[in-house]
Write an enzyme that holds these catalytic residues in place. Sequence first.
Site, PDB file in Angstrom:
ATOM      1  N   GLY A   1      -2.446   3.348  -5.569  1.00  0.00           N
ATOM      2  CA  GLY A   1      -1.232   2.815  -4.977  1.00  0.00           C
ATOM      3  C   GLY A   1      -1.364   2.723  -3.468  1.00  0.00           C
ATOM      4  O   GLY A   1      -2.167   3.427  -2.864  1.00  0.00           O
TER       5      GLY A   1
ATOM      6  N   GLN B   1       1.533   2.211   5.090  1.00  0.00           N
ATOM      7  CA  GLN B   1       0.180   2.766   5.171  1.00  0.00           C
ATOM      8  C   GLN B   1      -0.795   1.797   5.829  1.00  0.00           C
ATOM      9  O   GLN B   1      -1.870   2.208   6.255  1.00  0.00           O
ATOM     10  CB  GLN B   1      -0.336   3.156   3.785  1.00  0.00           C
ATOM     11  CG  GLN B   1       0.386   4.352   3.199  1.00  0.00           C
ATOM     12  CD  GLN B   1      -0.171   4.692   1.848  1.00  0.00           C
ATOM     13  OE1 GLN B   1       0.266   4.139   0.837  1.00  0.00           O
ATOM     14  NE2 GLN B   1      -1.146   5.587   1.823  1.00  0.00           N
TER      15      GLN B   1
ATOM     16  N   CYS C   1      -3.582  11.136  -1.428  1.00  0.00           N
ATOM     17  CA  CYS C   1      -3.036   9.974  -0.724  1.00  0.00           C
ATOM     18  C   CYS C   1      -4.135   9.336   0.116  1.00  0.00           C
ATOM     19  O   CYS C   1      -4.929  10.042   0.737  1.00  0.00           O
ATOM     20  CB  CYS C   1      -1.879  10.410   0.168  1.00  0.00           C
ATOM     21  SG  CYS C   1      -1.055   9.088   1.055  1.00  0.00           S
ATOM     22  N   LEU C   2      -4.147   8.004   0.148  1.00  0.00           N
ATOM     23  CA  LEU C   2      -5.144   7.301   0.963  1.00  0.00           C
ATOM     24  C   LEU C   2      -4.932   7.556   2.449  1.00  0.00           C
ATOM     25  O   LEU C   2      -5.851   7.366   3.245  1.00  0.00           O
ATOM     26  CB  LEU C   2      -5.096   5.797   0.674  1.00  0.00           C
ATOM     27  CG  LEU C   2      -5.502   5.391  -0.744  1.00  0.00           C
ATOM     28  CD1 LEU C   2      -5.319   3.888  -0.948  1.00  0.00           C
ATOM     29  CD2 LEU C   2      -6.934   5.798  -1.046  1.00  0.00           C
TER      30      LEU C   2
ATOM     31  N   HIS D   1       5.606   8.474  -5.505  1.00  0.00           N
ATOM     32  CA  HIS D   1       4.772   8.679  -4.313  1.00  0.00           C
ATOM     33  C   HIS D   1       4.876   7.487  -3.365  1.00  0.00           C
ATOM     34  O   HIS D   1       5.099   7.652  -2.162  1.00  0.00           O
ATOM     35  CB  HIS D   1       3.324   8.896  -4.768  1.00  0.00           C
ATOM     36  CG  HIS D   1       2.350   9.086  -3.650  1.00  0.00           C
ATOM     37  ND1 HIS D   1       1.764  10.301  -3.399  1.00  0.00           N
ATOM     38  CD2 HIS D   1       1.849   8.233  -2.728  1.00  0.00           C
ATOM     39  CE1 HIS D   1       0.939  10.173  -2.359  1.00  0.00           C
ATOM     40  NE2 HIS D   1       0.976   8.916  -1.944  1.00  0.00           N
ATOM     41  N   GLU D   2       4.710   6.283  -3.898  1.00  0.00           N
ATOM     42  CA  GLU D   2       4.708   5.085  -3.044  1.00  0.00           C
ATOM     43  C   GLU D   2       6.102   4.761  -2.507  1.00  0.00           C
ATOM     44  O   GLU D   2       6.249   4.368  -1.353  1.00  0.00           O
ATOM     45  CB  GLU D   2       4.115   3.888  -3.788  1.00  0.00           C
ATOM     46  CG  GLU D   2       2.681   4.076  -4.250  1.00  0.00           C
ATOM     47  CD  GLU D   2       1.696   4.518  -3.177  1.00  0.00           C
ATOM     48  OE1 GLU D   2       1.909   4.210  -1.979  1.00  0.00           O
ATOM     49  OE2 GLU D   2       0.709   5.188  -3.522  1.00  0.00           O
TER      50      GLU D   2
ATOM     51  N   HIS E   1       6.923   6.725   0.523  1.00  0.00           N
ATOM     52  CA  HIS E   1       6.352   6.164   1.761  1.00  0.00           C
ATOM     53  C   HIS E   1       7.326   5.188   2.426  1.00  0.00           C
ATOM     54  O   HIS E   1       7.399   5.128   3.650  1.00  0.00           O
ATOM     55  CB  HIS E   1       5.044   5.416   1.469  1.00  0.00           C
ATOM     56  CG  HIS E   1       3.826   6.272   1.436  1.00  0.00           C
ATOM     57  ND1 HIS E   1       3.391   7.009   2.513  1.00  0.00           N
ATOM     58  CD2 HIS E   1       2.927   6.482   0.452  1.00  0.00           C
ATOM     59  CE1 HIS E   1       2.278   7.651   2.194  1.00  0.00           C
ATOM     60  NE2 HIS E   1       1.968   7.344   0.938  1.00  0.00           N
TER      61      HIS E   1
END
Length: 158
Positions: free
Chosen positions: A46, A51, A88-89, A130-131, A134
């Site tokens: 994701g 991000q 997480c990225l 999670h996304e 953000h």
Amino acid sequence: MAIRMIRQLGDEVLTKKCKEIKEITPRIQELVDDMLETMYEANGVGLAAPQVGILKRLVVIDVGEGPIVLINPRIIATKGEQTGDEGCLSLPGKAGVVTRPAYVKVEAWNDKMERFEMEGEALLARAFCHEIDHLDGHMYVEKVEGELHDVTYEEEEE
């Protein structure tokens, strides 16, 4: 399409609330394409627009069943709970234990600005939460139970 730089924990853009998308412009479509390419290049499941430094309510997800594009998503129902490792990225090489709903239903718009609802369980439910976090300036590290730990992922062979 282009690979965009993924912002890292500590970057102020990751703490800001994103603005709704009112229409699909060529720039928004390019952003969707770039985000998918960036997510796949980074081996993520994701990616949210902040991000990559863009304060728009846009998320892309792929848990192995094909790409999902969520514009202006919001969670409309949850059920149960699951606890597990989350990464997480924007914080590569780290993970932490987080409890999320086991089932999540979201309302969103697709890249043609058509409203739809989608349900997810397990990893997809976790990815939705999670996304979407953000988009409101929150990261999973705020929810970690205990300490972050180091993780390494094996590269998939071509």
